[in-house]
Design a protein around this motif. Structure first.
Motif, short mmCIF file in Angstrom:
data_model
loop_
_atom_site.label_atom_id
_atom_site.label_comp_id
_atom_site.label_asym_id
_atom_site.label_seq_id
_atom_site.Cartn_x
_atom_site.Cartn_y
_atom_site.Cartn_z
N GLY A 131 14.22 3.53 3.13
CA GLY A 131 13.59 2.25 2.83
C GLY A 131 12.29 2.03 3.58
N SER A 132 12.10 2.74 4.70
CA SER A 132 10.98 2.38 5.58
C SER A 132 9.62 2.61 4.95
CB SER A 132 11.08 3.15 6.90
OG SER A 132 10.84 4.52 6.67
N ALA A 133 9.50 3.64 4.08
CA ALA A 133 8.19 3.97 3.55
C ALA A 133 7.66 2.86 2.66
CB ALA A 133 8.27 5.27 2.76
N SER A 134 8.56 2.08 2.07
CA SER A 134 8.11 1.06 1.12
C SER A 134 7.32 -0.03 1.85
CB SER A 134 9.30 0.45 0.41
OG SER A 134 10.15 -0.14 1.35
N LEU A 135 7.32 -0.02 3.16
CA LEU A 135 6.65 -1.10 3.90
C LEU A 135 5.20 -0.78 4.22
CD1 LEU A 135 9.70 -1.94 6.14
CD2 LEU A 135 8.89 -3.23 4.18
N ILE A 136 4.73 0.43 3.90
CA ILE A 136 3.31 0.72 4.06
C ILE A 136 2.68 0.64 2.68
CG2 ILE A 136 1.53 2.36 4.79
CD1 ILE A 136 3.44 3.71 6.58
N PRO A 137 1.77 -0.32 2.46
CA PRO A 137 1.13 -0.39 1.15
C PRO A 137 0.38 0.90 0.84
CG PRO A 137 0.58 -2.28 2.54
CD PRO A 137 1.29 -1.30 3.40
N ARG A 138 0.34 1.29 -0.43
CA ARG A 138 -0.28 2.54 -0.86
C ARG A 138 -1.73 2.67 -0.39
NH1 ARG A 138 1.50 6.27 -4.65
NH2 ARG A 138 3.26 5.38 -5.74
N ASP A 139 -2.50 1.57 -0.56
CA ASP A 139 -3.92 1.67 -0.21
C ASP A 139 -4.09 1.86 1.31
OD1 ASP A 139 -3.00 -0.86 0.24
OD2 ASP A 139 -4.67 -1.90 -0.75
N ALA A 140 -3.20 1.23 2.08
CA ALA A 140 -3.27 1.41 3.54
C ALA A 140 -2.95 2.85 3.91
CB ALA A 140 -2.30 0.47 4.24
N LEU A 141 -1.97 3.43 3.23
CA LEU A 141 -1.57 4.81 3.52
C LEU A 141 -2.76 5.76 3.28
CD1 LEU A 141 0.94 6.48 4.37
CD2 LEU A 141 1.31 6.92 1.96
#
Length: 197
Positions: free
Chosen positions: A10-20
């Motif tokens: 679940g943790s990855a869903s908390l970084i927005p795509r554009d931020a990544l």
């Protein structure tokens, strides 16, 4: 906008795509390394704060528990140099944490490592390495114990040698460009800043 949670639980869903994408551009880290870093960073926070890890600061005492820092003689300086805390408490945001891991990374250039090693060794933050900084640097490397500490004569001789080797303009201090020159002549040097992953 958010990453699918399949990537890392679940943790990855908390970084927005554009931020990544931005983190990848601004650091020497891969997407996978950034996701792992996020997981590690959020685990330093109390459970109830983990969902907001991207906007929460982790106290210095928690950062110091990381294996990379636990045995590093420059652990306090590393926290100080990478922290953007306005209160001077050396706490870290997720972006500070990524910056630190990026410089530790094997992919970081030797110039970047040298720049940060210089900042870490500049104990009084005045932009040069003077005799006092060099003395603290040597003490950090040799340990503070009675047996390992250098006598004042040995310390004096060592600092004299370091300055002879590095102080090109002979002003009694080492500036960043002099330091980078020394590092470029001895590639192993960045290791002393504890900046190898």
């Amino acid at each position: 906008r958010a990453l699918g949670s399949g990537a890392m639980g679940g943790s990855a869903s908390l970084i927005p795509r554009d931020a990544l994408g931005e983190y990848q551009e601004l650091t020497f880290l891969s997407k996978q390394e950034i996701l792992v870093a996020y997981k590690r960073f959020s685990e330093l926070l109390p459970k109830e704060e983990r969902e907001n890890a991207c906007s929460t600061r982790v106290p210095k005492s928690h950062i110091l528990t990381l294996p990379e820092l636990r045995a590093n003689p420059f652990q306090h300086r590393i926290c100080h140099v990478f922290s953007t805390s306005e209160t001077g408490d050396d706490s870290m945001s997720f972006e500070d944490f990524l910056d630190m891991l990026s410089v530790f990374s094997d992919s970081a250039t030797s110039d970047i490592k040298a720049h940060y090693a210089f900042c870490i060794f500049d104990f009084d933050d005045d932009g040069t390495l003077d005799r006092k900084d060099l003395e603290q640097l040597v003490n950090c490397l040799t340990g503070q114990g009675e047996e390992s500490q250098l006598s004042s004569v040995e310390m004096e001789q060592l600092i004299k040698n370091i300055l002879e080797e590095s102080d090109i303009d002979k002003d009694g201090t080492i500036n960043l460009s002099e330091f980078q020159l020394v590092v470029s002549r001895s590639p192993d040097f960045a290791r002393y800043g504890g900046l190898q992953g």
